[in-house]
Design a protein around this motif. Structure first.
Motif, PDB file in Angstrom:
ATOM      1  N   ASP A 233       0.753  -1.481   0.160  1.00 13.03           N
ATOM      2  CA  ASP A 233       0.132  -0.001   0.135  1.00 13.03           C
ATOM      3  C   ASP A 233       1.111   1.189   0.028  1.00 13.03           C
ATOM      4  OD1 ASP A 233      -2.529  -1.045   0.054  1.00 13.03           O
ATOM      5  OD2 ASP A 233      -2.211  -2.169   1.642  1.00 13.03           O
ATOM      6  N   ALA A 234       1.837   0.750   0.164  1.00  8.56           N
ATOM      7  CA  ALA A 234       2.662   2.476  -0.372  1.00  8.56           C
ATOM      8  C   ALA A 234       4.187   1.739  -1.034  1.00  8.56           C
ATOM      9  CB  ALA A 234       3.376   3.062   1.627  1.00  8.56           C
ATOM     10  N   LYS A 235       4.376   2.522  -2.271  1.00  8.58           N
ATOM     11  CA  LYS A 235       5.865   2.226  -2.898  1.00  8.58           C
ATOM     12  C   LYS A 235       6.485   3.906  -3.103  1.00  8.58           C
ATOM     13  CE  LYS A 235       2.904  -1.336  -5.636  1.00  8.58           C
ATOM     14  NZ  LYS A 235       3.644  -2.412  -4.782  1.00  8.58           N
ATOM     15  N   ILE A 236       7.451   3.714  -3.861  1.00  9.10           N
ATOM     16  CA  ILE A 236       8.200   4.627  -3.476  1.00  9.10           C
ATOM     17  C   ILE A 236       9.233   4.732  -5.050  1.00  9.10           C
ATOM     18  CG2 ILE A 236      10.601   7.020  -3.196  1.00  9.10           C
ATOM     19  CD1 ILE A 236       9.174   6.615  -0.402  1.00  9.10           C
ATOM     20  N   ILE A 237       8.856   4.905  -6.237  1.00  9.79           N
ATOM     21  CA  ILE A 237       9.568   4.122  -7.024  1.00  9.79           C
ATOM     22  C   ILE A 237      10.669   5.335  -8.095  1.00  9.79           C
ATOM     23  CG2 ILE A 237       9.584   2.930  -9.816  1.00  9.79           C
ATOM     24  CD1 ILE A 237       8.966   1.204  -7.219  1.00  9.79           C
ATOM     25  N   LEU A 238      11.521   6.047  -7.953  1.00 16.52           N
ATOM     26  CA  LEU A 238      12.264   6.354  -8.793  1.00 16.52           C
ATOM     27  C   LEU A 238      12.855   7.289 -10.260  1.00 16.52           C
ATOM     28  CD1 LEU A 238      14.100   8.870  -8.351  1.00 16.52           C
ATOM     29  CD2 LEU A 238      16.217   8.105  -7.615  1.00 16.52           C
ATOM     30  N   ILE A 239      12.113   7.442 -11.069  1.00 16.25           N
ATOM     31  CA  ILE A 239      11.891   7.209 -12.399  1.00 16.25           C
ATOM     32  C   ILE A 239      12.899   8.280 -13.210  1.00 16.25           C
ATOM     33  CG2 ILE A 239      11.088   7.341 -14.396  1.00 16.25           C
ATOM     34  CD1 ILE A 239       8.612   6.316 -12.895  1.00 16.25           C
ATOM     35  N   ASP A 240      14.647   7.842 -12.935  1.00 14.50           N
ATOM     36  CA  ASP A 240      14.997   9.268 -13.866  1.00 14.50           C
ATOM     37  C   ASP A 240      14.785  10.048 -14.965  1.00 14.50           C
ATOM     38  OD1 ASP A 240      16.495   8.774 -11.887  1.00 14.50           O
ATOM     39  OD2 ASP A 240      18.283   7.146 -13.403  1.00 14.50           O
ATOM     40  N   ASP A 241      14.205  11.442 -14.474  1.00 18.01           N
ATOM     41  CA  ASP A 241      14.620  11.710 -16.294  1.00 18.01           C
ATOM     42  C   ASP A 241      12.705  11.836 -16.179  1.00 18.01           C
ATOM     43  OD1 ASP A 241      16.671  13.540 -16.396  1.00 18.01           O
ATOM     44  OD2 ASP A 241      17.511  11.661 -17.895  1.00 18.01           O
ATOM     45  N   TYR A 242      11.787  11.744 -15.046  1.00 19.16           N
ATOM     46  CA  TYR A 242      10.615  11.832 -15.956  1.00 19.16           C
ATOM     47  C   TYR A 242       9.794  12.498 -16.439  1.00 19.16           C
ATOM     48  CZ  TYR A 242       6.058  10.446 -14.349  1.00 19.16           C
ATOM     49  OH  TYR A 242       4.427  10.095 -15.049  1.00 19.16           O
ATOM     50  N   ILE A 243      10.378  13.733 -15.993  1.00 22.98           N
ATOM     51  CA  ILE A 243      10.012  14.686 -17.246  1.00 22.98           C
ATOM     52  C   ILE A 243      10.449  15.729 -17.138  1.00 22.98           C
ATOM     53  CG2 ILE A 243       7.722  14.712 -15.758  1.00 22.98           C
ATOM     54  CD1 ILE A 243       8.241  17.357 -14.073  1.00 22.98           C
ATOM     55  N   SER A 244      10.772  16.793 -17.676  1.00 24.76           N
ATOM     56  CA  SER A 244      12.025  17.717 -18.365  1.00 24.76           C
ATOM     57  C   SER A 244      11.667  18.749 -17.637  1.00 24.76           C
ATOM     58  CB  SER A 244      11.771  18.136 -20.015  1.00 24.76           C
ATOM     59  OG  SER A 244      10.054  18.667 -20.407  1.00 24.76           O
ATOM     60  N   ARG A 245      13.234  19.552 -17.162  1.00 24.71           N
ATOM     61  CA  ARG A 245      12.375  20.701 -16.719  1.00 24.71           C
ATOM     62  C   ARG A 245      11.710  21.968 -17.001  1.00 24.71           C
ATOM     63  NH1 ARG A 245      17.106  22.778 -13.108  1.00 24.71           N
ATOM     64  NH2 ARG A 245      17.918  20.472 -13.732  1.00 24.71           N
ATOM     65  N   ASP A 246      11.352  21.794 -17.777  1.00 23.81           N
ATOM     66  CA  ASP A 246      10.631  23.240 -18.897  1.00 23.81           C
ATOM     67  C   ASP A 246       9.297  22.333 -18.239  1.00 23.81           C
ATOM     68  OD1 ASP A 246      12.400  24.749 -19.697  1.00 23.81           O
ATOM     69  OD2 ASP A 246      11.369  23.791 -21.793  1.00 23.81           O
ATOM     70  N   GLU A 247       8.931  21.156 -18.102  1.00 22.20           N
ATOM     71  CA  GLU A 247       7.784  20.932 -17.326  1.00 22.20           C
ATOM     72  C   GLU A 247       7.602  20.617 -15.503  1.00 22.20           C
ATOM     73  OE1 GLU A 247       6.317  17.240 -21.036  1.00 22.20           O
ATOM     74  OE2 GLU A 247       7.957  16.324 -18.803  1.00 22.20           O
ATOM     75  N   CYS A 248       9.017  20.595 -15.250  1.00 21.64           N
ATOM     76  CA  CYS A 248       8.948  20.940 -14.231  1.00 21.64           C
ATOM     77  C   CYS A 248       8.968  22.018 -13.023  1.00 21.64           C
ATOM     78  CB  CYS A 248      10.336  20.706 -13.309  1.00 21.64           C
ATOM     79  SG  CYS A 248      10.913  20.678 -11.726  1.00 21.64           S
ATOM     80  N   ASP A 249       9.251  23.712 -14.140  1.00 21.15           N
ATOM     81  CA  ASP A 249       9.090  24.601 -13.438  1.00 21.15           C
ATOM     82  C   ASP A 249       7.615  25.075 -13.997  1.00 21.15           C
ATOM     83  OD1 ASP A 249      11.773  24.846 -13.240  1.00 21.15           O
ATOM     84  OD2 ASP A 249      12.176  25.520 -15.262  1.00 21.15           O
ATOM     85  N   ALA A 250       7.334  24.229 -14.574  1.00 20.95           N
ATOM     86  CA  ALA A 250       5.669  24.883 -15.017  1.00 20.95           C
ATOM     87  C   ALA A 250       4.613  24.762 -14.523  1.00 20.95           C
ATOM     88  CB  ALA A 250       5.139  24.304 -16.842  1.00 20.95           C
ATOM     89  N   LEU A 251       5.426  23.242 -13.569  1.00 22.16           N
ATOM     90  CA  LEU A 251       4.159  23.162 -12.508  1.00 22.16           C
ATOM     91  C   LEU A 251       4.898  23.219 -11.072  1.00 22.16           C
ATOM     92  CD1 LEU A 251       5.204  18.781 -12.101  1.00 22.16           C
ATOM     93  CD2 LEU A 251       3.035  19.890 -13.012  1.00 22.16           C
ATOM     94  N   ILE A 252       5.827  23.600 -10.570  1.00 21.34           N
ATOM     95  CA  ILE A 252       5.998  25.081  -9.912  1.00 21.34           C
ATOM     96  C   ILE A 252       5.217  26.358  -9.701  1.00 21.34           C
ATOM     97  CG2 ILE A 252       8.240  26.133  -7.976  1.00 21.34           C
ATOM     98  CD1 ILE A 252      10.230  23.741  -9.204  1.00 21.34           C
ATOM     99  N   ASP A 253       5.197  26.358 -10.897  1.00 18.51           N
ATOM    100  CA  ASP A 253       4.879  27.935 -11.189  1.00 18.51           C
ATOM    101  C   ASP A 253       3.517  27.715 -11.535  1.00 18.51           C
ATOM    102  OD1 ASP A 253       6.939  28.660 -11.916  1.00 18.51           O
ATOM    103  OD2 ASP A 253       6.805  29.102 -13.773  1.00 18.51           O
ATOM    104  N   SER A 254       2.422  26.736 -11.219  1.00 17.18           N
ATOM    105  CA  SER A 254       0.943  26.483 -11.367  1.00 17.18           C
ATOM    106  C   SER A 254       1.001  26.521 -10.270  1.00 17.18           C
ATOM    107  CB  SER A 254       0.641  25.582 -12.302  1.00 17.18           C
ATOM    108  OG  SER A 254       1.325  23.860 -11.731  1.00 17.18           O
TER     109      SER A 254
END
Length: 254
Positions: A233-254
């Motif tokens: 019922d609890a998982k932590i999966i690390l996925i390298d480069d799952y989203i781009s830097r631009d996508e990451c910035d857009a999520l932060i700004d939103s």
């Protein structure tokens, strides 16, 4: 004459309809009933589960597009007699023939579906080979009967089962079923009361080391994936480069 022809026409039509209904009933009765197959991966690598299509030259038909990662499973609807082959993700195999020596040398598991709902668990043997264990209500009943036969003093040399030993067997099985039903009821009540809290507790436990030993790693859509926590019922999966830097910035700004 016209009236007689009309009567016979109606009789023929009725007969044809009745025959068609009968054929449909027979056809439906002849269709085999599907059975459940729950597949659990307890091995150390992601695996692929494939149905062997015997009508098309034993073609392997993948039952899940991605590999089944360790400590996870998949529910399938199958039919009695269907055959399956399981091997590690990355293995290239399009057809399977049981008696082919080349297939026998591969690290894989081959099994045939029974008429019962089953749980098939894949794991590693002491020798490092993939192995499987099948559990169903049939195997549970057989194992329980064997246990109670020993408890009631049955011997292989017994030619006739005495009424006393038979009563012992029936009584022990009945007591076991009552106990199992009580335990199941208790578990269900407990799950209803504290289930949500227990499922959410893992991620707020400050004493739980969630980023310790790497549990497993694999490829997912070309990206490297690493499991740091892999509970039901609890998982932590690390996925390298799952989203781009631009996508990451857009999520932060939103």
């Amino acid at each position: 004459t016209a009236k007689i022809s009309q009567v016979f026409s109606k009789m023929n039509l009725t007969f044809i309809i009745s025959l068609s209904v009968f054929q449909i009933i027979v056809l439906v009765a002849a269709i085999p009933q599907s059975v459940k197959l729950y597949f659990q991966n307890e091995a150390d690598v992601p695996v692929m589960i494939n149905w062997v299509d015997t009508l098309h030259g034993n073609l392997l038909v993948n039952q899940k597009s991605d590999g089944i990662i360790p400590k996870s499973g998949v529910d399938l609807n199958s039919f009695p007699g269907h055959k399956f082959v399981v091997f590690p993700e990355g293995v290239t195999l399009t057809h399977y023939f049981k008696n082919d020596r080349r297939n026998q040398e591969l690290d894989l598991v081959y099994f045939t579906k029974s008429e019962w709902d089953e749980t098939v668990t894949i794991s590693r043997s002491k020798e490092g080979k993939l192995v499987h264990n099948t559990k169903s209500i049939q195997t549970d009943v057989r194992n329980e009967i064997n246990d109670q036969i020993d408890n009631c003093g049955f011997k292989s040399s017994d030619g006739i089962i005495t009424e006393k030993k038979l009563d012992c067997l029936v009584e022990n099985l009945a007591k076991k079923n009552i106990k199992n039903a009580q335990e199941l009821s208790k578990s269900r009540n407990m799950l209803q009361k504290v289930g949500d809290s227990l499922r959410k507790y893992t991620c707020v436990d400050t004493n739980l080391n969630t980023t310790g030993t790497l549990l497993w790693q694999s490829k997912w859509e070309g990206k490297e994936t690493k499991a740091l926590l892999d509970d039901k019922d609890a998982k932590i999966i690390l996925i390298d480069d799952y989203i781009s830097r631009d996508e990451c910035d857009a999520l932060i700004d939103s």
